[in-house]
Design an enzyme around this catalytic site. Structure first.
Site, PDB file in Angstrom:
ATOM      1  N   GLY A 199     -14.868   0.098 -12.844  1.00  0.00           N
ATOM      2  CA  GLY A 199     -15.300   1.238 -13.232  1.00  0.00           C
ATOM      3  C   GLY A 199     -14.348   2.478 -13.216  1.00  0.00           C
ATOM      4  N   GLY A 200     -14.747   3.565 -13.626  1.00  0.00           N
ATOM      5  CA  GLY A 200     -13.748   4.923 -13.562  1.00  0.00           C
ATOM      6  C   GLY A 200     -13.565   5.109 -12.332  1.00  0.00           C
TER       7      GLY A 200
ATOM      8  N   ARG B 243     -14.039   7.335  -9.275  1.00  0.00           N
ATOM      9  CA  ARG B 243     -15.238   8.088  -8.467  1.00  0.00           C
ATOM     10  C   ARG B 243     -16.378   7.589  -9.336  1.00  0.00           C
ATOM     11  NH1 ARG B 243     -11.028  11.376  -8.096  1.00  0.00           N
ATOM     12  NH2 ARG B 243     -10.776  12.529  -5.990  1.00  0.00           N
ATOM     13  N   SER B 244     -16.587   6.419  -9.880  1.00  0.00           N
ATOM     14  CA  SER B 244     -17.761   5.701 -10.432  1.00  0.00           C
ATOM     15  C   SER B 244     -18.615   5.352  -9.411  1.00  0.00           C
ATOM     16  CB  SER B 244     -17.449   4.986 -11.520  1.00  0.00           C
ATOM     17  OG  SER B 244     -16.977   3.588 -10.769  1.00  0.00           O
TER      18      SER B 244
ATOM     19  N   HIS C 111      -9.941   5.421   6.928  1.00  0.00           N
ATOM     20  CA  HIS C 111     -10.654   4.318   6.147  1.00  0.00           C
ATOM     21  C   HIS C 111     -10.819   2.914   7.073  1.00  0.00           C
ATOM     22  CE1 HIS C 111     -11.785   6.366   2.748  1.00  0.00           C
ATOM     23  NE2 HIS C 111     -10.344   6.556   2.402  1.00  0.00           N
ATOM     24  N   ARG C 112      -9.730   2.539   7.697  1.00  0.00           N
ATOM     25  CA  ARG C 112      -9.579   1.606   8.747  1.00  0.00           C
ATOM     26  C   ARG C 112     -10.308   1.604   9.729  1.00  0.00           C
ATOM     27  NH1 ARG C 112      -4.063   0.379  10.666  1.00  0.00           N
ATOM     28  NH2 ARG C 112      -3.523  -0.490   8.741  1.00  0.00           N
TER      29      ARG C 112
ATOM     30  N   GLU D 291      -4.409  -5.204   5.649  1.00  0.00           N
ATOM     31  CA  GLU D 291      -3.489  -4.474   4.710  1.00  0.00           C
ATOM     32  C   GLU D 291      -2.419  -5.223   3.991  1.00  0.00           C
ATOM     33  OE1 GLU D 291      -3.887  -1.124   4.147  1.00  0.00           O
ATOM     34  OE2 GLU D 291      -5.153  -0.830   6.156  1.00  0.00           O
TER      35      GLU D 291
END
Length: 182
Positions: A11-12, A14-15, A53-54, A66
């Site tokens: 997807g794009g 920010r989809s 995020h982790r 990672e």
């Protein structure tokens, strides 16, 4: 769910593809949830973002690996029955294709270099499917990415076509809505 399922989601920017992929994996989360992250900490902002995020994933029960390069190094860390989310192909491709840019000898400029990496990735994905219960792969659309380079877009298209052929489900995301294509 049968063993060795492959779901490909594109997807794009920010989809909603990454959030959708995470929710999909959570749906089947009876085993370890593995998040393969391709980002690299090139600056302090990115280091902080990766760590945030982790930490968020850890609190939600994910084990983050990672792996910016050489996806085959992940194989020894996977267990039978794992649920794996690889986010994202586009970051991995940029890392591999432009590896060595700082020395002026990028993989993209070395004959056969990317072909070798591509063969290795195909073998790695197939080996993952022999071990894990679910492999969910996320990628940006070919023409909707940060890199506007014909070579990059050509490789991304090639990888997408192969993944779609291998996938049990291929999903396209648009504005937070999922459209199954396969």
């Amino acid at each position: 769910m049968a063993r060795g399922q492959l779901v490909f989601i594109s997807g794009g920017v920010r989809s909603g593809k990454s959030a959708y992929a995470e929710s999909l994996v959570r749906t089947f989360a009876r085993n370890r949830k593995i998040y393969l992250a391709s980002g690299q900490p090139h600056d302090e902002e990115m280091k902080e973002r990766i760590e945030r995020h982790r930490q968020d994933r850890w609190q939600d029960g994910w084990l983050t690996i990672e792996q910016a390069y050489r996806m085959e190094n992940v194989l020894e860390k996977l267990h039978s029955g794992d649920l794996v989310l690889w986010d994202c192909v586009t970051t991995w491709l940029a890392n591999e294709l432009y590896e060595g840019w700082e020395t002026g000898k990028m993989c993209a400029d070395i004959p056969g270099c990317m072909e070798q990496k591509w063969t290795g990735l195909q073998e790695t994905v197939l080996q993952m499917l022999e071990t894990v219960d679910l492999l969910t792969v996320v990628s940006n659309e070919v023409l909707d990415d940060f890199v506007r380079d014909e070579l990059y877009q050509s490789w991304l298209g090639r990888i997408h076509l192969w993944l779609v052929k291998q996938a049990d489900q291929a999903i396209e995301m648009e504005n937070g809505m999922a459209f199954r294509r396969k």
